[in-house]
Enzyme design. Structure first.
Site, PDB file in Angstrom:
ATOM      1  N   LYS A  10      -1.879  21.465 -10.254  1.00 30.54           N
ATOM      2  CA  LYS A  10      -1.278  22.677 -11.053  1.00 30.54           C
ATOM      3  C   LYS A  10      -0.647  21.903 -12.197  1.00 30.54           C
ATOM      4  O   LYS A  10      -0.023  21.118 -12.197  1.00 30.54           O
ATOM      5  CB  LYS A  10      -0.367  23.649 -10.027  1.00 30.54           C
ATOM      6  CG  LYS A  10      -1.331  24.224  -9.155  1.00 30.54           C
ATOM      7  CD  LYS A  10      -0.337  25.154  -8.479  1.00 30.54           C
ATOM      8  CE  LYS A  10      -0.772  26.022  -7.287  1.00 30.54           C
ATOM      9  NZ  LYS A  10       0.072  26.836  -6.588  1.00 30.54           N
ATOM     10  N   GLU A  17       4.735   5.461   3.583  1.00 30.01           N
ATOM     11  CA  GLU A  17       4.211   6.708   3.906  1.00 30.01           C
ATOM     12  C   GLU A  17       5.265   7.673   4.101  1.00 30.01           C
ATOM     13  O   GLU A  17       6.174   7.197   4.710  1.00 30.01           O
ATOM     14  CB  GLU A  17       3.292   6.535   5.076  1.00 30.01           C
ATOM     15  CG  GLU A  17       2.563   7.762   5.722  1.00 30.01           C
ATOM     16  CD  GLU A  17       1.616   8.484   4.469  1.00 30.01           C
ATOM     17  OE1 GLU A  17       2.065   9.614   4.434  1.00 30.01           O
ATOM     18  OE2 GLU A  17       0.818   7.862   4.142  1.00 30.01           O
ATOM     19  N   ASP A  53     -10.683  10.856  -5.238  1.00 27.88           N
ATOM     20  CA  ASP A  53     -11.858  11.724  -5.270  1.00 27.88           C
ATOM     21  C   ASP A  53     -11.841  12.710  -6.411  1.00 27.88           C
ATOM     22  O   ASP A  53     -12.430  13.377  -6.860  1.00 27.88           O
ATOM     23  CB  ASP A  53     -12.033  12.570  -4.068  1.00 27.88           C
ATOM     24  CG  ASP A  53     -10.729  13.392  -3.822  1.00 27.88           C
ATOM     25  OD1 ASP A  53      -9.904  12.890  -3.521  1.00 27.88           O
ATOM     26  OD2 ASP A  53     -10.992  14.663  -3.797  1.00 27.88           O
ATOM     27  N   ASP A  98      -1.919  12.205  -3.545  1.00 29.81           N
ATOM     28  CA  ASP A  98      -1.898  13.624  -4.026  1.00 29.81           C
ATOM     29  C   ASP A  98      -2.163  14.012  -5.651  1.00 29.81           C
ATOM     30  O   ASP A  98      -1.456  13.552  -6.362  1.00 29.81           O
ATOM     31  CB  ASP A  98      -0.657  14.127  -3.436  1.00 29.81           C
ATOM     32  CG  ASP A  98      -0.531  15.664  -3.451  1.00 29.81           C
ATOM     33  OD1 ASP A  98      -1.190  16.522  -4.270  1.00 29.81           O
ATOM     34  OD2 ASP A  98       0.365  16.508  -2.771  1.00 29.81           O
ATOM     35  N   GLU A 156       0.786  -1.275   0.044  1.00 34.97           N
ATOM     36  CA  GLU A 156       0.058   0.092   0.163  1.00 34.97           C
ATOM     37  C   GLU A 156       0.978   1.217  -0.024  1.00 34.97           C
ATOM     38  O   GLU A 156       1.621   1.411   0.918  1.00 34.97           O
ATOM     39  CB  GLU A 156      -0.832   0.114   1.345  1.00 34.97           C
ATOM     40  CG  GLU A 156      -1.967   1.458   1.207  1.00 34.97           C
ATOM     41  CD  GLU A 156      -2.988   1.117   2.323  1.00 34.97           C
ATOM     42  OE1 GLU A 156      -3.632   2.226   2.071  1.00 34.97           O
ATOM     43  OE2 GLU A 156      -2.781   0.435   3.256  1.00 34.97           O
TER      44      GLU A 156
END
Length: 333
Positions: free
Chosen positions: A109, A55, A141, A105, A29
């Protein structure tokens, strides 16, 4: 358990990482946040696969460890090792049954698109590490990033996107709950390999001893910031940069990547530094100056703690430039 960088081999053997359950499938993950996904996921299967989680947030690392411990999950390792280093340098070919990427993320831009994880090189690397029947699961999302990732997978020519409903465990993550409360839609796709490309391994090697240093001239940089000044008969650059590792007393340094500035004659080298309980990601800049010299200097970005390992990272970049023909005229690290 939390695995420090020094605990891995380059490459490593999943059976060595999970000696108690070497026969089980292996899941990676990327960006596990506070660790809600995996405990929810293992409740839905009779046998929990072996789990590796990476992470970049140290706080999230500790939260996830506590969550896995409370859930009684023992065949799971967490690490602050960057995702691309884990895939590229640690994991062998066709060892993973799944790669999980929840709410990455999106770097929305236009001039940040190159920072996105889910691009053609990543899909090719992921395809080489997934076994037959394996898949990369993406939940996000961000519709534009979702469509971008699907296009990049298609352009990689080794992955096929299969959009569908997100698995229940992905909807229990911190960000999924947040977006649901805001009434936002969640997008999901299963990416399956259509080929398993053979990719070259990065050159993870120890650096040679630092070169002898000539007497120091008049001070040109404050000793509070690790740095070095070099001269050379030709321009020094990192256009053919390769990942490298340096291990010293009490620290491990991995030079991960080099980025060329678009506005000035400068490179920034990203270094991962592990020391006991402290892990840092620092930038070392390589600047070509008007007088023909080259300045190697620890960047202030992120407020790094200057330790022996951080100084060694500056020294490692300096040693790389010496290998490329540079000569040290002053150092302070």
């Amino acid at each position: 358990m939390i695995y420090p960088l020094s605990a891995f081999r380059f490459p490593d053997d999943p059976a060595r990482l999970f000696p108690g359950t070497p026969e089980r499938e292996l899941v990676l993950e990327i960006g596990f946040g506070d660790g809600r996904y995996w405990p929810s996921r293992v409740q839905q299967v009779p046998v929990a696969p072996n789990y590796l989680g990476v992470e970049v947030s140290g706080a999230s690392l500790l939260k996830a460890q506590r969550r896995l411990t409370r859930a009684g999950i023992v065949n799971a390792h967490l690490s602050k090792l960057p995702a691309l280093v884990m895939l590229d340098a640690v994991l062998p070919e066709q060892c993973l049954s799944e790669i999980i990427v929840n709410f990455p993320d999106p770097w929305p831009k236009q001039d940040h698109l190159e920072m996105r994880l889910l691009r053609v090189p990543f899909f090719r690397l992921a395809a080489s590490r997934l076994r037959a029947g394996g898949a990369l699961l993406l939940t996000t999302d961000h519709r534009e990033y979702f469509e971008f990732a699907c296009r990049e997978a298609d352009e990689s020519e080794v992955m096929r996107a299969e959009p569908g409903a997100a698995p229940p465990a992905a909807l229990e993550t911190k960000y999924a709950r947040k977006w649901r409360e805001l009434g936002l839609e969640v997008y999901h796709a299963r990416f399956t390999p259509t080929a398993h490309p053979q990719l070259p391994r990065p050159d993870i090697r120890p650096y040679p001893p630092q070169p002898p240093q000539p007497p120091e001239p008049a001070q040109q940089e404050t000793d509070a910031v690790p740095h070095a000044i070099l001269t050379a008969s030709q321009s020094l650059d990192f256009s053919d940069f390769q990942k490298s590792a340096l291990r010293g007393p009490g620290y491990t340094v991995v030079l991960l990547d080099a980025y060329r500035s678009l506005s000035r004659p400068e490179y920034s080298v990203l270094a991962h530094v592990e020391e006991s309980e402290l892990t840092q990601e620092v930038l070392v800049t390589v600047t070509h100056r008007a007088d023909g010299s080259t300045l190697v200097r620890l960047a202030k970005f992120g407020g790094p703690v200057i330790t022996a390992g951080v100084k060694a990272a500056v020294g490692a970049v300096t040693a790389e430039l010496v290998q490329r023909g540079g000569a040290v005229t002053h150092s302070g690290y």
